[in-house]
Design an enzyme around this catalytic site. Structure first.
Site, PDB file in Angstrom:
ATOM      1  N   TRP A   1     -20.512  11.264 -19.966  1.00  0.00           N
ATOM      2  CA  TRP A   1     -21.069  11.149 -18.617  1.00  0.00           C
ATOM      3  C   TRP A   1     -22.437  11.804 -18.568  1.00  0.00           C
ATOM      4  O   TRP A   1     -22.668  12.825 -19.226  1.00  0.00           O
ATOM      5  CB  TRP A   1     -20.137  11.838 -17.600  1.00  0.00           C
ATOM      6  CG  TRP A   1     -18.741  11.305 -17.557  1.00  0.00           C
ATOM      7  CD1 TRP A   1     -17.613  11.916 -18.016  1.00  0.00           C
ATOM      8  CD2 TRP A   1     -18.311  10.036 -17.016  1.00  0.00           C
ATOM      9  NE1 TRP A   1     -16.510  11.105 -17.790  1.00  0.00           N
ATOM     10  CE2 TRP A   1     -16.910   9.951 -17.176  1.00  0.00           C
ATOM     11  CE3 TRP A   1     -18.964   8.959 -16.412  1.00  0.00           C
ATOM     12  CZ2 TRP A   1     -16.151   8.851 -16.762  1.00  0.00           C
ATOM     13  CZ3 TRP A   1     -18.215   7.863 -15.998  1.00  0.00           C
ATOM     14  CH2 TRP A   1     -16.831   7.816 -16.171  1.00  0.00           C
TER      15      TRP A   1
ATOM     16  N   ASN B   1     -10.819   2.441   2.876  1.00  0.00           N
ATOM     17  CA  ASN B   1     -10.419   2.246   1.477  1.00  0.00           C
ATOM     18  C   ASN B   1     -11.427   1.428   0.672  1.00  0.00           C
ATOM     19  O   ASN B   1     -11.734   1.752  -0.477  1.00  0.00           O
ATOM     20  CB  ASN B   1      -9.043   1.570   1.419  1.00  0.00           C
ATOM     21  CG  ASN B   1      -8.580   1.378  -0.015  1.00  0.00           C
ATOM     22  OD1 ASN B   1      -8.466   2.343  -0.768  1.00  0.00           O
ATOM     23  ND2 ASN B   1      -8.368   0.138  -0.423  1.00  0.00           N
TER      24      ASN B   1
ATOM     25  N   TRP C   1       1.799   1.713  -3.464  1.00  0.00           N
ATOM     26  CA  TRP C   1       0.750   2.326  -4.299  1.00  0.00           C
ATOM     27  C   TRP C   1       0.861   3.851  -4.198  1.00  0.00           C
ATOM     28  O   TRP C   1       0.686   4.578  -5.165  1.00  0.00           O
ATOM     29  CB  TRP C   1      -0.652   1.894  -3.826  1.00  0.00           C
ATOM     30  CG  TRP C   1      -1.155   0.651  -4.496  1.00  0.00           C
ATOM     31  CD1 TRP C   1      -1.260  -0.580  -3.943  1.00  0.00           C
ATOM     32  CD2 TRP C   1      -1.638   0.532  -5.859  1.00  0.00           C
ATOM     33  NE1 TRP C   1      -1.771  -1.466  -4.862  1.00  0.00           N
ATOM     34  CE2 TRP C   1      -2.021  -0.808  -6.043  1.00  0.00           C
ATOM     35  CE3 TRP C   1      -1.794   1.420  -6.924  1.00  0.00           C
ATOM     36  CZ2 TRP C   1      -2.538  -1.284  -7.254  1.00  0.00           C
ATOM     37  CZ3 TRP C   1      -2.311   0.960  -8.122  1.00  0.00           C
ATOM     38  CH2 TRP C   1      -2.671  -0.384  -8.285  1.00  0.00           C
TER      39      TRP C   1
ATOM     40  N   TRP D   1     -15.800  11.357 -13.104  1.00  0.00           N
ATOM     41  CA  TRP D   1     -14.955  11.086 -11.928  1.00  0.00           C
ATOM     42  C   TRP D   1     -14.385  12.367 -11.323  1.00  0.00           C
ATOM     43  O   TRP D   1     -14.105  12.431 -10.129  1.00  0.00           O
ATOM     44  CB  TRP D   1     -13.827  10.117 -12.290  1.00  0.00           C
ATOM     45  CG  TRP D   1     -12.946  10.571 -13.429  1.00  0.00           C
ATOM     46  CD1 TRP D   1     -13.131  10.316 -14.749  1.00  0.00           C
ATOM     47  CD2 TRP D   1     -11.746  11.362 -13.348  1.00  0.00           C
ATOM     48  NE1 TRP D   1     -12.140  10.896 -15.506  1.00  0.00           N
ATOM     49  CE2 TRP D   1     -11.270  11.545 -14.666  1.00  0.00           C
ATOM     50  CE3 TRP D   1     -11.028  11.939 -12.304  1.00  0.00           C
ATOM     51  CZ2 TRP D   1     -10.113  12.276 -14.959  1.00  0.00           C
ATOM     52  CZ3 TRP D   1      -9.884  12.665 -12.591  1.00  0.00           C
ATOM     53  CH2 TRP D   1      -9.440  12.830 -13.909  1.00  0.00           C
TER      54      TRP D   1
ATOM     55  N   GLU E   1       0.840  -1.208   0.000  1.00  0.00           N
ATOM     56  CA  GLU E   1       0.000   0.000   0.000  1.00  0.00           C
ATOM     57  C   GLU E   1       0.872   1.254   0.000  1.00  0.00           C
ATOM     58  O   GLU E   1       0.556   2.238  -0.664  1.00  0.00           O
ATOM     59  CB  GLU E   1      -0.949   0.018   1.202  1.00  0.00           C
ATOM     60  CG  GLU E   1      -1.952  -1.119   1.209  1.00  0.00           C
ATOM     61  CD  GLU E   1      -2.726  -1.256  -0.084  1.00  0.00           C
ATOM     62  OE1 GLU E   1      -3.208  -0.251  -0.618  1.00  0.00           O
ATOM     63  OE2 GLU E   1      -2.834  -2.397  -0.581  1.00  0.00           O
TER      64      GLU E   1
ATOM     65  N   TRP F   1      -9.365   7.718  -7.993  1.00  0.00           N
ATOM     66  CA  TRP F   1     -10.553   8.035  -8.808  1.00  0.00           C
ATOM     67  C   TRP F   1     -10.414   7.511 -10.228  1.00  0.00           C
ATOM     68  O   TRP F   1     -11.351   6.932 -10.778  1.00  0.00           O
ATOM     69  CB  TRP F   1     -10.838   9.542  -8.787  1.00  0.00           C
ATOM     70  CG  TRP F   1     -11.698   9.856  -7.609  1.00  0.00           C
ATOM     71  CD1 TRP F   1     -11.282  10.315  -6.392  1.00  0.00           C
ATOM     72  CD2 TRP F   1     -13.104   9.631  -7.497  1.00  0.00           C
ATOM     73  NE1 TRP F   1     -12.344  10.402  -5.532  1.00  0.00           N
ATOM     74  CE2 TRP F   1     -13.477   9.993  -6.175  1.00  0.00           C
ATOM     75  CE3 TRP F   1     -14.089   9.163  -8.355  1.00  0.00           C
ATOM     76  CZ2 TRP F   1     -14.804   9.892  -5.721  1.00  0.00           C
ATOM     77  CZ3 TRP F   1     -15.404   9.076  -7.902  1.00  0.00           C
ATOM     78  CH2 TRP F   1     -15.746   9.432  -6.619  1.00  0.00           C
TER      79      TRP F   1
HETATM   80  C1  LIG Z   1     -11.277   6.991  -4.841  1.00  0.00           C
HETATM   81  C2  LIG Z   1     -10.122   6.941  -3.881  1.00  0.00           C
HETATM   82  C3  LIG Z   1      -9.608   8.124  -3.365  1.00  0.00           C
HETATM   83  C4  LIG Z   1      -8.507   8.094  -2.466  1.00  0.00           C
HETATM   84  N1  LIG Z   1      -8.024   9.292  -1.985  1.00  0.00           N
HETATM   85  C5  LIG Z   1      -6.940   9.287  -1.171  1.00  0.00           C
HETATM   86  C6  LIG Z   1      -6.397  10.500  -0.670  1.00  0.00           C
HETATM   87  O1  LIG Z   1      -6.843  11.614  -0.981  1.00  0.00           O
HETATM   88  N2  LIG Z   1      -5.340  10.418   0.189  1.00  0.00           N
HETATM   89  C7  LIG Z   1      -4.788   9.229   0.554  1.00  0.00           C
HETATM   90  O2  LIG Z   1      -3.821   9.210   1.340  1.00  0.00           O
HETATM   91  N3  LIG Z   1      -5.267   8.068   0.059  1.00  0.00           N
HETATM   92  C8  LIG Z   1      -6.325   8.050  -0.767  1.00  0.00           C
HETATM   93  N4  LIG Z   1      -6.830   6.859  -1.235  1.00  0.00           N
HETATM   94  C9  LIG Z   1      -6.135   5.609  -0.890  1.00  0.00           C
HETATM   95  C10 LIG Z   1      -6.619   4.894   0.386  1.00  0.00           C
HETATM   96  O3  LIG Z   1      -8.005   4.764   0.378  1.00  0.00           O
HETATM   97  C11 LIG Z   1      -6.179   5.577   1.669  1.00  0.00           C
HETATM   98  O4  LIG Z   1      -4.803   5.892   1.622  1.00  0.00           O
HETATM   99  C12 LIG Z   1      -6.424   4.688   2.889  1.00  0.00           C
HETATM  100  O5  LIG Z   1      -7.786   4.342   2.983  1.00  0.00           O
HETATM  101  C13 LIG Z   1      -5.960   5.390   4.147  1.00  0.00           C
HETATM  102  O6  LIG Z   1      -6.210   4.607   5.279  1.00  0.00           O
HETATM  103  P1  LIG Z   1      -5.018   4.017   6.130  1.00  0.00           P
HETATM  104  O7  LIG Z   1      -4.038   5.075   6.469  1.00  0.00           O
HETATM  105  O8  LIG Z   1      -5.635   3.273   7.267  1.00  0.00           O
HETATM  106  O9  LIG Z   1      -4.353   3.022   5.088  1.00  0.00           O
HETATM  107  P2  LIG Z   1      -3.473   1.700   5.250  1.00  0.00           P
HETATM  108  O10 LIG Z   1      -4.260   0.596   4.651  1.00  0.00           O
HETATM  109  O11 LIG Z   1      -2.971   1.518   6.611  1.00  0.00           O
HETATM  110  O12 LIG Z   1      -2.257   1.987   4.252  1.00  0.00           O
HETATM  111  C14 LIG Z   1      -1.056   2.641   4.687  1.00  0.00           C
HETATM  112  C15 LIG Z   1      -0.793   3.867   3.841  1.00  0.00           C
HETATM  113  O13 LIG Z   1      -0.560   3.506   2.489  1.00  0.00           O
HETATM  114  C16 LIG Z   1      -1.096   4.490   1.604  1.00  0.00           C
HETATM  115  N5  LIG Z   1      -2.156   3.879   0.793  1.00  0.00           N
HETATM  116  C17 LIG Z   1      -2.988   2.879   1.152  1.00  0.00           C
HETATM  117  N6  LIG Z   1      -3.785   2.528   0.120  1.00  0.00           N
HETATM  118  C18 LIG Z   1      -3.452   3.337  -0.909  1.00  0.00           C
HETATM  119  C19 LIG Z   1      -3.922   3.472  -2.241  1.00  0.00           C
HETATM  120  N7  LIG Z   1      -4.877   2.688  -2.751  1.00  0.00           N
HETATM  121  N8  LIG Z   1      -3.376   4.442  -3.020  1.00  0.00           N
HETATM  122  C20 LIG Z   1      -2.388   5.246  -2.539  1.00  0.00           C
HETATM  123  N9  LIG Z   1      -1.893   5.150  -1.281  1.00  0.00           N
HETATM  124  C21 LIG Z   1      -2.417   4.214  -0.480  1.00  0.00           C
HETATM  125  C22 LIG Z   1      -1.679   5.591   2.491  1.00  0.00           C
HETATM  126  O14 LIG Z   1      -0.727   6.601   2.663  1.00  0.00           O
HETATM  127  C23 LIG Z   1      -1.950   4.853   3.790  1.00  0.00           C
HETATM  128  O15 LIG Z   1      -1.949   5.675   4.927  1.00  0.00           O
HETATM  129  C24 LIG Z   1      -7.935   6.857  -2.121  1.00  0.00           C
HETATM  130  C25 LIG Z   1      -8.456   5.673  -2.657  1.00  0.00           C
HETATM  131  C26 LIG Z   1      -9.531   5.713  -3.520  1.00  0.00           C
HETATM  132  C27 LIG Z   1     -10.081   4.425  -4.075  1.00  0.00           C
END
Ligand SMILES: Cc1cc2nc3c(=O)[nH]c(=O)nc-3n(C[C@H](O)[C@H](O)[C@H](O)COP(=O)(O)OP(=O)(O)OC[C@H]3O[C@@H](n4cnc5c(N)ncnc54)[C@H](O)[C@@H]3O)c2cc1C
Length: 456
Positions: free
Chosen positions: A300, A335, A271, A353, A268, A376
């Protein structure tokens, strides 16, 4: 001669290459340029503003302990920064400025303008896990697909495990700090830890107790199965290197196995890096364009009443509505639900989107341009390595799979508290709760037709 460290989205004192370099270069001062007009332009959420102010306050206290004078300057807008920085350097006899690179196109242009405006060096240091210019394929081109990118990134990080820099030594006796005033509408972010110590405790607890269960728990919104470090990572209160170092300490070798739970969490973080490198190599995505150019032709439907229902969590699809209400009420969304709600907006309501991307920026405490844009465009099937257009989440199935007993749904939709089973996941005629605003099958067909149109 005095050195200056310019803080941006890196509001910490530990593992801060620019701060360490400035302290090593001589007595140092620190500066942060606040741009309220810019925050307004980007629609930054009130909860995010409050979190930013708290993060700045915490940093100010940390720097005061190190005896480093810290100025927060109201620059109103980004474009004023080069001149204000040059004036500031002149006023304090600064000989060199240090900052971390920011790799989005506007930020790079700002930094180029600063270099032109200054008569002294501005040294920009790398703050990535993998710098986008290094994380490329053998032929020098950028990765467009996550799996090979992550394989390469993992290998490179294993060969050169990133070092975490210590906090620099104090350069003078501790000084007092002033209280930082609000800069615009705020909403309480107090439940989110913000001091470096509190965030590191949060990281330590996650890596020691929950990283091993991450794969099993991460998809269930009712379970506290993820780290919730995103807000701190977005403002740089903690660095991804600190995350990796702690993961290695607690989980050891397992983190290198992409199929293990610890490896899954590592993924993650990758990502996050991946979307940063996409924004760097393909800056059109940062300018509101789709990564897949042909998807710009998608027609859209953009019905305003549907958008309003989605925003309010009143679509009649419980898992979607619970996610949207979580966002509205807490400024954060799980997420799994970000994926489900984003997919629903684009593929069931056929709304651009970019509308959803903007709404998330306006609500999220962890708003991060590259990750949000990446998420997105993934959900809308317009991005790099996006979900294929014909893969359309069925919101009812998602609800049954990831919130079978409705524990999460009931938390945010009290109207459904007495229901269970099918009646909960597909409610009909429930007092106070809307009927489904669209039919799943019909919406799915329309979505496939929309994409088919641009493929013909
Ligand atoms: C439509 C959409 C919009 C999103 N917008 C954002 C946003 O504005 N800011 C944001 O930080 N994340 C975003 N994410 C990614 C992800 O949903 C969040 O980072 C995550 O839910 C944060 O929770 P956590 O810290 O408990 O994540 P954990 O699951 O603990 O992951 C650890 C860290 O990894 C990174 N991470 C995790 N998943 C992703 C991912 N899919 N893409 C990129 N980085 C990731 C984050 O920095 C996160 O804190 C988005 C995902 C989607 C599908």
């Amino acid at each position: 001669m005095t050195a200056l460290v310019w803080f941006r989205n890196d509001l910490r004192s530990l593992d801060h290459a620019a701060l360490s370099a400035a302290v090593a270069a001589g007595p140092c001062r620190a500066v942060y340029f606040l741009c309220p007009a810019q925050l307004d332009e980007h629609g930054i959420a009130p909860i995010r503003r409050h979190y930013l102010r708290r993060a700045l306050q915490a940093l100010a206290e940390q720097l005061a302990e190190l005896g480093i004078p810290f100025d927060i300057i109201d620059a109103a807008h980004f474009r004023h920064i080069p001149k204000m920085l040059a004036d500031y350097c002149q006023q304090y006899g600064i000989a060199q400025v240090f900052a971390h690179e920011e790799l989005l196109v506007d930020e790079m242009q700002r930094d180029a303008a600063c270099k032109r405006a200054l008569s002294i060096p501005l040294t920009l240091l790398d703050d990535c896990l993998i710098h986008p210019s290094l994380g490329t394929k053998d032929d020098g081109s950028a990765y467009k697909v996550f799996t090979p990118y992550s394989r390469r990134a993992r290998q490179s990080l294993r060969e050169h495990f990133p070092r975490v820099l210590p906090r620099p030594q104090a350069q003078a006796a501790a000084t007092a700090t002033a209280r930082i005033e609000a800069f615009g509408e705020e909403r309480d972010s107090d439940p989110w830890p913000v001091t470096e110590k509190a965030v590191l405790d949060q990281l330590r607890e996650f890596c020691a107790q929950r990283a091993v269960k991450y794969s099993d728990q991460r998809n269930f919104p009712a379970v506290d199965g993820t780290s919730r470090l995103s807000a701190a990572l977005a403002l740089g209160v903690i660095s991804p290197r600190q995350c990796l170092a702690r993961l290695q300490l607690e989980c050891g070798e397992a983190m290198w196995d992409a199929k293990s739970s610890a490896g899954n969490w590592f993924n993650e973080l990758l990502w996050r890096e991946f979307y940063r490198q996409v924004a760097f190599h393909f800056p059109q995505v940062v300018k509101g364009r789709a990564f897949q150019a042909d998807t710009e032709r998608l027609r859209w439907r953009n019905k305003r009443e549907h958008f309003a229902a989605w925003q309010a969590g009143e679509t009649g699809y419980p898992i979607v509505d619970a996610g949207m209400r979580q966002l509205a009420q807490t400024g954060w969304m799980h997420n799994r639900l970000r994926m489900v709600t984003a997919s629903f907006l684009c593929k069931h309501l056929h709304i651009d989107w970019r509308w959803g991307e903007r709404h998330f920026l306006e609500q999220l405490i962890d708003a991060d341009f590259a990750s949000n844009n990446g998420g997105w465009q993934w959900a809308a099937s317009t991005g790099t390595d996006a979900v294929p257009y014909f893969r359309i989440f069925n919101p009812t199935t998602q609800s049954q799979r990831f919130d079978a007993d409705g524990e999460f749904i009931k938390q945010f939709i009290p109207e459904l508290r007495e229901l269970s089973g099918k009646a909960l996941h597909q409610p009909k005629n429930v007092a106070g709760y809307p009927q489904a605003i669209v039919d799943h099958k019909e919406s799915r067909e329309t979505c496939l037709a929309l994409f088919q149109e641009i493929r013909d």
